[in-house]
Design an enzyme around this catalytic site. Sequence first.
Site, PDB file in Angstrom:
ATOM      1  N   ARG A  72      10.637  47.656   2.164  1.00  0.00           N
ATOM      2  CA  ARG A  72      10.168  49.075   1.815  1.00  0.00           C
ATOM      3  C   ARG A  72      10.967  49.911   0.755  1.00  0.00           C
ATOM      4  O   ARG A  72      10.181  50.821   0.136  1.00  0.00           O
ATOM      5  CB  ARG A  72      10.203  49.596   3.320  1.00  0.00           C
ATOM      6  CG  ARG A  72       8.930  49.198   4.061  1.00  0.00           C
ATOM      7  CD  ARG A  72       9.009  49.607   5.531  1.00  0.00           C
ATOM      8  NE  ARG A  72       9.894  49.121   6.132  1.00  0.00           N
ATOM      9  CZ  ARG A  72      10.298  49.305   7.465  1.00  0.00           C
ATOM     10  NH1 ARG A  72       9.747  50.282   8.186  1.00  0.00           N
ATOM     11  NH2 ARG A  72      11.420  48.765   8.139  1.00  0.00           N
ATOM     12  N   GLU A 109      22.527  43.411  15.144  1.00  0.00           N
ATOM     13  CA  GLU A 109      23.094  43.221  16.541  1.00  0.00           C
ATOM     14  C   GLU A 109      23.281  41.990  17.000  1.00  0.00           C
ATOM     15  O   GLU A 109      24.147  41.596  17.752  1.00  0.00           O
ATOM     16  CB  GLU A 109      21.865  44.135  17.133  1.00  0.00           C
ATOM     17  CG  GLU A 109      22.207  44.345  18.643  1.00  0.00           C
ATOM     18  CD  GLU A 109      21.095  44.914  19.415  1.00  0.00           C
ATOM     19  OE1 GLU A 109      21.428  45.552  20.504  1.00  0.00           O
ATOM     20  OE2 GLU A 109      20.147  45.154  18.874  1.00  0.00           O
TER      21      GLU A 109
END
Length: 208
Positions: A72, A109
């Site tokens: 993006r 994560e």
Amino acid sequence: MFAAENGLKGDPRLKSISDAIRVVPHFPKPGIMFQDITTLLLDHKAFKNTVDIFVDRYKDMNISVVAGVEARGFMFGTPIALAIGAKFVPLRKPKKLPGDVISEAYELEYGNDRLEMHVGAVNLGERALIIDDLVATGGTLSASIKLLERAGAEVVECACVIGLPEVKTDQSDLLRKLDLCRVESFFSKQGQNRLNGKPLYILVEPRQ
């Protein structure tokens, strides 16, 4: 810093940008409030406002490189680069760029990922701006800075459309809902250290 804290307080363009961002609940998994900027791209006025604010900020900073983070960051970085007379350099995920590349790993994560950049895309001493759509922990931006600096560029600033304000105790649930890797925003001391003190310019906070 947020745009509203840097001379644009009350600017209606910021509200138009925030209003154009769609929140998609439970995507890509239950409990996540996904910040969808595709609806911003569909609103040509809000999209133009986004680009214009960035261009106004960077047009006189002698920036010769705009580096966009996949994917993006490409959408915002390319029109900004054209408007300020800079080249656009894509920072891509592994095995997306042909030819010789340099890469930089960063933590997620659960596991790791990498960003890659073409060898020779950036020259020694060039002044660079890094663009992405959203910042939370600063991990991706940190890897981007390291890539550009390894190539000899001077990173002037990082810029994002959406970013979290300083994390307080009652914001930890918001971080989880936004699917952010850790309860640690860029604005925490740890987040700032990850960017080696590089300034960060953000237009709006996440919608809920």
